[in-house]
Design a protein around this motif. Sequence first.
Motif, mmCIF file in Angstrom:
data_model
loop_
_atom_site.group_PDB
_atom_site.id
_atom_site.type_symbol
_atom_site.label_atom_id
_atom_site.label_comp_id
_atom_site.label_asym_id
_atom_site.label_seq_id
_atom_site.Cartn_x
_atom_site.Cartn_y
_atom_site.Cartn_z
ATOM 1 N N LEU A 201 22.431 22.326 22.859
ATOM 2 C CA LEU A 201 23.534 21.244 24.044
ATOM 3 C C LEU A 201 25.015 22.649 23.405
ATOM 4 O O LEU A 201 25.108 22.719 24.731
ATOM 5 C CB LEU A 201 23.956 20.686 22.888
ATOM 6 N N THR A 202 25.076 23.106 22.894
ATOM 7 C CA THR A 202 26.418 24.025 22.810
ATOM 8 C C THR A 202 25.848 25.535 24.157
ATOM 9 O O THR A 202 26.619 25.529 25.191
ATOM 10 C CB THR A 202 26.893 24.533 21.496
ATOM 11 N N ILE A 203 24.970 25.777 23.646
ATOM 12 C CA ILE A 203 24.495 27.489 24.398
ATOM 13 C C ILE A 203 24.184 26.800 25.443
ATOM 14 O O ILE A 203 24.286 27.490 27.074
ATOM 15 C CB ILE A 203 23.461 28.055 23.728
ATOM 16 N N SER A 204 23.567 25.590 25.537
ATOM 17 C CA SER A 204 23.343 24.952 27.118
ATOM 18 C C SER A 204 24.168 24.957 27.888
ATOM 19 O O SER A 204 24.418 25.045 29.498
ATOM 20 C CB SER A 204 22.309 24.119 27.421
ATOM 21 N N VAL A 205 25.340 24.446 27.645
ATOM 22 C CA VAL A 205 26.495 24.129 28.507
ATOM 23 C C VAL A 205 27.072 25.290 28.450
ATOM 24 O O VAL A 205 27.855 25.381 29.955
ATOM 25 C CB VAL A 205 27.049 23.022 27.221
ATOM 26 N N ARG A 206 27.806 25.758 27.752
ATOM 27 C CA ARG A 206 28.541 26.884 27.564
ATOM 28 C C ARG A 206 27.995 28.132 28.480
ATOM 29 O O ARG A 206 28.348 28.289 29.384
ATOM 30 C CB ARG A 206 29.175 27.391 26.346
ATOM 31 N N GLU A 207 26.935 28.323 28.020
ATOM 32 C CA GLU A 207 26.219 29.999 28.592
ATOM 33 C C GLU A 207 25.647 29.188 30.328
ATOM 34 O O GLU A 207 25.547 30.008 31.223
ATOM 35 C CB GLU A 207 24.347 30.155 27.807
ATOM 36 N N GLY A 208 25.416 27.748 30.229
ATOM 37 C CA GLY A 208 25.150 27.591 31.548
ATOM 38 C C GLY A 208 26.864 27.255 32.621
ATOM 39 O O GLY A 208 26.166 27.978 33.727
ATOM 40 N N MET A 209 27.740 27.252 32.173
ATOM 41 C CA MET A 209 29.062 26.586 32.597
ATOM 42 C C MET A 209 29.045 28.466 32.923
ATOM 43 O O MET A 209 29.902 28.596 34.185
ATOM 44 C CB MET A 209 29.996 26.243 31.835
ATOM 45 N N THR A 210 29.077 29.267 32.396
ATOM 46 C CA THR A 210 29.265 30.597 32.891
ATOM 47 C C THR A 210 28.372 31.369 33.371
ATOM 48 O O THR A 210 29.067 32.092 34.402
ATOM 49 C CB THR A 210 28.604 31.542 31.000
ATOM 50 N N VAL A 211 26.867 30.912 33.734
ATOM 51 C CA VAL A 211 26.000 31.891 34.735
ATOM 52 C C VAL A 211 26.791 30.438 36.396
ATOM 53 O O VAL A 211 27.315 31.739 37.007
ATOM 54 C CB VAL A 211 24.805 30.987 34.699
ATOM 55 N N ILE A 212 27.040 29.355 36.253
ATOM 56 C CA ILE A 212 27.684 28.774 37.202
ATOM 57 C C ILE A 212 29.070 29.814 37.463
ATOM 58 O O ILE A 212 29.371 29.492 38.808
ATOM 59 C CB ILE A 212 28.206 27.679 37.440
ATOM 60 N N PHE A 213 29.749 29.813 36.721
ATOM 61 C CA PHE A 213 31.520 30.829 37.125
ATOM 62 C C PHE A 213 31.011 32.186 37.527
ATOM 63 O O PHE A 213 31.578 32.064 38.980
ATOM 64 C CB PHE A 213 32.065 30.887 35.747
ATOM 65 N N LEU A 214 30.026 32.702 37.579
ATOM 66 C CA LEU A 214 29.854 34.022 37.827
ATOM 67 C C LEU A 214 29.338 34.611 38.496
ATOM 68 O O LEU A 214 29.415 34.769 39.694
ATOM 69 C CB LEU A 214 28.489 34.692 36.484
ATOM 70 N N MET A 215 28.182 33.529 38.768
ATOM 71 C CA MET A 215 27.502 33.080 39.939
ATOM 72 C C MET A 215 28.589 32.927 41.516
ATOM 73 O O MET A 215 28.083 32.819 42.650
ATOM 74 C CB MET A 215 26.322 32.410 39.582
ATOM 75 N N GLY A 216 29.598 32.171 41.123
ATOM 76 C CA GLY A 216 30.124 31.571 41.742
ATOM 77 C C GLY A 216 31.235 32.317 42.352
ATOM 78 O O GLY A 216 31.179 32.738 43.948
ATOM 79 N N LEU A 217 31.357 33.511 41.436
ATOM 80 C CA LEU A 217 32.712 34.586 41.910
ATOM 81 C C LEU A 217 31.762 35.715 42.754
ATOM 82 O O LEU A 217 31.961 36.021 43.084
ATOM 83 C CB LEU A 217 33.205 35.068 40.814
ATOM 84 N N MET A 218 30.701 35.784 42.045
ATOM 85 C CA MET A 218 29.834 36.661 42.814
ATOM 86 C C MET A 218 28.967 36.191 44.587
ATOM 87 O O MET A 218 29.413 37.278 45.440
ATOM 88 C CB MET A 218 28.202 36.721 42.269
ATOM 89 N N PHE A 219 29.295 34.793 44.858
ATOM 90 C CA PHE A 219 28.877 34.521 46.038
ATOM 91 C C PHE A 219 30.547 34.372 47.252
ATOM 92 O O PHE A 219 30.421 35.308 47.803
ATOM 93 C CB PHE A 219 28.700 32.586 45.851
ATOM 94 N N TYR A 220 31.954 34.699 45.837
ATOM 95 C CA TYR A 220 32.330 34.631 46.409
ATOM 96 C C TYR A 220 33.163 35.670 47.020
ATOM 97 O O TYR A 220 33.410 36.069 48.392
ATOM 98 C CB TYR A 220 33.731 33.923 45.845
#
Length: 581
Positions: free
Chosen positions: A138-157
């Motif tokens: 659960l820790t890795i799923s949420v933490r790393e999943g949110m990391t992916v979301i933040f990084l992908m959002g920044l890349m898209f921006y």
Amino acid sequence: MKHGSWALYSRLLRYVRPYWKAFALAILGMILYASSQAWVTQAMQRMVDGIQHPSDSFRFVMPLIFVAIFILRGVGTFLSSYFMDYVGGKVVYALRVNVFDNMIRLPSSFFDQNSLGHLLSHMTYQAERVTGAATDALTISVREGMTVIFLMGLMFYNNWRLTLVFLCITPIIGVVVAYAGKRVRRLSHRIQNAVGNVTHVASEALSGNRVVRTHSSEDYELARFRKASENTRRQNLKESKTTAIASPLIQTLVALALSFMVWLALTPGVMGYITPGEFISFILAAAMLIKPVKSLTEINGKIQKGLAACESIFAVIDAPKERDDGTYAPEQIEGDVVFDNVSLRYSPDDKAVLKHVSFEVKAGEMVALVGRSGSGKTSLVNLLPRFYPLTEGRILLDGHDVNEYSLKALRSQISLVSQQVTLFNVSIANNIAYGDISPSRERVIEAAKAAYADEFIERLSDGYDTVIGDNGITLSGGQRQRIAIARAIYRNSRVLILDEATSALDTESERYIQNALEGVRQSRTTLVIAHRLSTIENADRIAVFDQGELVEMGTHAELLAKDGNYAALHRVQFSEDSTGE
């Protein structure tokens, strides 16, 4: 994950609900950690673009920004790790307690069909696997999943065209993850069974270590253990191979996409103008995606292992408990027992072990049950405390069907001493007063004296406070039996069942117990299963069983005079005793 997996995980998360505050802090920590990753790439963009026109404020601010980002990351790491471990520990604790709570309330048939090793693995090995799903996963799923979301959002921006190229590999990654997850889940079930077999073989060999050594079967047991362990090793290796192939395959796919993006970005006129800082920020964000994506693919294996364990654990938690529809709960009973046309089959496909048995035991009466092994004596007395449901007929206790009693009320009126004595690794006093939250020392001593156990207890180093080891290993068979009888006397129930209770006693101890029983049975209804007929000659009546049927009943003298089954059994035993066999 398939629908069943989501259902399992949502049920597991219900155990988190009581600790939602700690869980919320853990989620906050994950958000801080994930956002710090994106802030690093943004800071790199500002720094690269600002190098062309540096200033004093720029040189002062940029180091502070990096320090602030990593402080933020550290706080996030602490909050997510500590509070998720706290919640995970609580969840596993609750699961173990629930499993144990339900397991000790399951019917006897459940324990007849499941080995001890497999049952113990639910609370040890499988509970630890749930920890992987409840905490690490659960820790890795949420933490790393949110990391992916933040990084992908920044890349898209920064550059949505390049980001779309990167997203093209997502379906392929999904297929690999899904296939690996299903295989890991399937293998996890096999591993659970294999570990249960290891525990089962080990517990049998260790608990029966004297038999093993007496028969010089150490090599035989070692071969059994090696076979079970080798099967576990093979299943673990298959699981590791699946994870080991999936993880680098996904990393390779990500690396290929990243390489293609670099080629596009460096090709003049293909992606339009971007500043050096934007390019560095984009590539850095894409490169930083590799680690969380790798972690997410690996954690899927842990989730599947945990969910496979959840399936087994929830199966035990959901297993139907002993049926307890009765509401009658008298404080005291007289002890009249009636067996009315009682028949029993342990399963519909089994042959009947009891066939239309009918007789009455009046309050305060002592009735002995005799017969060859397998004639149904123990099965009959096991029906009185409702260890098994009747197939046909009924049993009355003080005129009430035993099914009308609540289980707690019914069993509080019954004491059972069996041939296989169970003692606990606590003091003798606590064994005698077992189940009593506030035991009376005076009653403990009185019960021990009534069972003629006081004479050997007083000789022990710590007397009644002596800890007797696992199942009373430090005591002789006769001493263990007398403590079990003292426990039944302490319980002071109106109905006393003695199932070969004197079988482990020597002649002198047996005489003591017979004298004790003469006093005890005056105020109790007593059912005695006996192999040695000399121990039940003074019974009020003797019931003789053969192949599940009650074939004779009467006093010792009456049955001898009848010259039937009982007389034949008596002659055989008398012949053996007289020849010393």
